[in-house]
Design a protein around this motif. Structure first.
Motif, PDB file in Angstrom:
ATOM      1  N   HIS A   1       0.824  -1.212   0.000  1.00 26.13           N
ATOM      2  CA  HIS A   1       0.000   0.000   0.000  1.00 26.13           C
ATOM      3  C   HIS A   1       0.858   1.262   0.000  1.00 26.13           C
ATOM      4  CE1 HIS A   1      -3.505  -2.552   0.876  1.00 26.13           C
ATOM      5  NE2 HIS A   1      -2.649  -3.244   1.613  1.00 26.13           N
TER       6      HIS A   1
ATOM      7  N   SER B   1      -3.528   2.745  -1.505  1.00 22.60           N
ATOM      8  CA  SER B   1      -3.589   1.427  -2.137  1.00 22.60           C
ATOM      9  C   SER B   1      -3.608   1.564  -3.661  1.00 22.60           C
ATOM     10  CB  SER B   1      -4.829   0.674  -1.668  1.00 22.60           C
ATOM     11  OG  SER B   1      -4.773   0.450  -0.272  1.00 22.60           O
TER      12      SER B   1
ATOM     13  N   LEU C   1      -7.171   3.757   1.582  1.00 19.30           N
ATOM     14  CA  LEU C   1      -6.526   2.585   2.170  1.00 19.30           C
ATOM     15  C   LEU C   1      -7.603   1.621   2.647  1.00 19.30           C
ATOM     16  CD1 LEU C   1      -3.700   4.337   4.227  1.00 19.30           C
ATOM     17  CD2 LEU C   1      -3.361   2.790   2.294  1.00 19.30           C
TER      18      LEU C   1
END
Length: 562
Positions: free
Chosen positions: A195, A248, A260
């Motif tokens: 991420h 992400s 995220l």
């Protein structure tokens, strides 16, 4: 280093005080003579003085050591930077003066990469600990000095999101993320670097000038390889990390709450143990085999088993017990059945009843109230598991550690060696243990070369650990852990070489014995154990961004041979 509004907020309340990120960057600038300083500014006042602690300061004894009390330095000064411009200036001054400089973040480096006899200046990242949304990058920024629990607190309370980083609360972002970052959400969410959108790094160029560079996941970014190197290439290799940006790869839009993944609202926690008095060799073998077999069978992603992560603490018999702690997403469909099926599989054929986990073991706290699985809000569970173990919170301990990845259930000869070492009568240290912890799931869904964290095909990880307080016990403790670890892998030269069974070692658990031919008798060097086929690429990044080998330690990435 700060964001776009940094000049206005520099004196606002920061997220976390105290010791932060793990094995960060190391500097040694002899032979370089650059005098200029280049930084990204970002609203910073470059002339603002850096806090400096010298040996005459009463704070000095506290800032020249980290978590592992084996390593204590005696530098000329410790510099506490608050901005990227200050970091750049400290680096430049050290390089220009030929002073060896190291960087302290969380202080959790397991070897002496930060605190050693050669360091003259320590750059302390404690003050650089903010977590905030950066609209320019459309990502959540985390400064390198932020402790993991504070990252979770800020991200979750503010935006309802998380990064799947480590369990121990006071580990710092800088070293943890750059080493790949395992955590309790790895099977459902992958590694923390999966991420990672960008990273800011202060490097020293060929002209001897320290400059801050921003590198991103975008393949068209001219510094893309520098980003890649910080997705598992380890700390102390290329420059001083000042901040990360997390978003992400599949995130859409500019709403921070959607950039995220979200952690589960609640988790199911289970903690059970078995007394060593009833643990025969055959029962021990069955337990270890069952644990490894379950993870090998459920290595792939995309099943309900992604939502479960477990840790099996194989303690020396002087502890009294072997323990198993399991966390599952309580909101996932059939969560109770997933957990029950896992516990049934691990205990199959064991022939003894489990008991409450009533003593702390390794990095796990005593958890007697969880002998029957209980639901708990995710953030409370993260705080509970990360902060309640007295071993992790004891500032008097010395320790040594080793690691291995497994791709299959553990072979019988390995288990036999485990049993032999964990039942030795000449060892009475109850902290001596090996932790087997889950891998796979979404970790396995990412290609091994997509990041610098290459062990994507591993099913679980093993971590050896032992602590002591009295320096007189050091030789005995080191003898035990070395005989244990290198004895397990005697048939492959004393180390877990990448093959069909084992898959090397975890760079965030650094172990200098891997570089020593006394202990590593294989034809596989330490850097292959850590980085596998990615090492040549890391060397090319090293040559481009640290051509003078300024950032180095006992196991830093080496410049390519000309």
């Amino acid at each position: 280093m700060r964001g776009n509004d940094e000049g206005a907020v520099r004196r606002r309340d920061v997220l976390a005080a105290g010791a932060v990120a793990g094995s960060a960057a190391l500097l040694g600038g002899a032979g370089l003579s650059g005098t200029a300083v280049a930084a990204d500014g970002g609203g910073e006042t470059a002339a603002e003085p850096v806090t400096v602690i010298t040996p005459s300061d009463k704070r000095y004894p506290d800032v020249v050591r980290g978590w592992n009390q084996r390593w204590v330095a005696s530098p000329e000064k410790v510099c506490l930077a608050e901005t990227t411009a200050q970091v750049t200036r400290v680096v430049q001054q050290a390089v220009s003066a030929g002073k060896r400089l190291t960087v302290r973040g969380g202080g959790h480096c397991w070897e002496d990469f930060v605190f050693n006899s050669e360091v003259r200046v320590i750059l302390d990242m404690t003050k650089m600990n903010r977590v905030y949304y950066d609209p320019k990058m459309n990502a959540i920024a985390v400064e390198a000095g932020a402790e993991l629990l504070n990252v979770y607190e800020r991200m979750y309370r503010t935006w309802g999101v998380v990064v799947p980083a480590g369990m121990c609360f006071q580990v710092g972002a800088g070293g943890h993320v750059s080493g790949g970052g395992w955590g309790l959400l790895c099977r459902p969410l992958g590694l923390v670097v999966d991420h990672l959108h960008g990273v800011e790094v202060v490097t020293v160029d060929a002209d001897g000038v320290a400059r801050a560079k921003v590198a991103t996941r975008d393949p068209k970014d001219p510094h893309h390889d520098l980003w890649w190197a910080h997705t598992g290439g380890g700390g102390g290799n290329f420059g001083v990390i000042t901040r990360f940006w997390f978003r992400s790869p599949t995130a859409k839009g500019s709403d921070p709450t959607a950039l995220l993944p979200q952690p589960p609202a609640e988790v199911l926690l289970s903690a059970i143990s078995w007394p060593w008095q009833q643990m025969t060799k055959e029962r021990f073998k069955r337990l270890v085999k069952n644990f490894g077999d379950w993870h090998a069978k459920h290595l792939g992603s995309g099943t309900p088993n992604d939502h479960l992560v477990s840790m099996l603490s194989l303690n020396h018999k002087s502890n009294g017990y072997i323990g198993l702690v399991t966390q599952a997403d309580a909101t996932a469909p059939g969560a109770e059945k997933v957990l029950d099926d896992f516990l049934t599989a691990v205990t199959a054929g064991l022939g003894i009843e489990h008991e409450p986990l009533s003593v702390h073991m390794g990095e796990l706290p005593a958890m007697p109230e969880f002998v029957k699985p209980r639901k708990m809000p995710w953030l409370q569970a993260a705080r509970y598991l990360g902060t309640t173990n007295p071993t992790l919170n004891d500032p008097s301990l010395n320790g040594d550690f080793k690691s291995a990845y497994y791709r299959t259930a553990m072979p019988d000869p390995h288990i036999d060696r485990f049993y032999q070492q964990l039942t030795r009568d000449d060892v009475g240290n109850s902290t001596a243990s090996v932790m087997l912890s889950s891998f796979g799931g979404q970790v396995n869904a990412v290609a091994p070369d997509a990041t610098a964290a290459p062990h994507r095909k591993a099913a679980y990880k093993a971590a050896w650990m032992i602590w002591w307080t009295d320096r007189a016990d050091e030789a005995k403790c080191l003898k035990w852990i070395r005989e244990f670890f290198h004895g397990v892998y005697a048939e492959t030269g004393g180390v877990p070489v990448p093959n069909e069974v084992t898959d090397g070692c975890y760079v965030n658990y650094p172990d200098v014995d891997l570089s020593d031919p006394v202990y590593n008798k294989s034809n596989v060097p330490w850097y292959t154990l850590y980085y596998k086929d990615g090492y040549p690429r890391l060397q090319r990044v090293k040559a481009k961004y640290d051509p003078h080998d300024v950032f180095r330690h006992k196991q830093s990435v080496q410049l390519p041979k000309s």
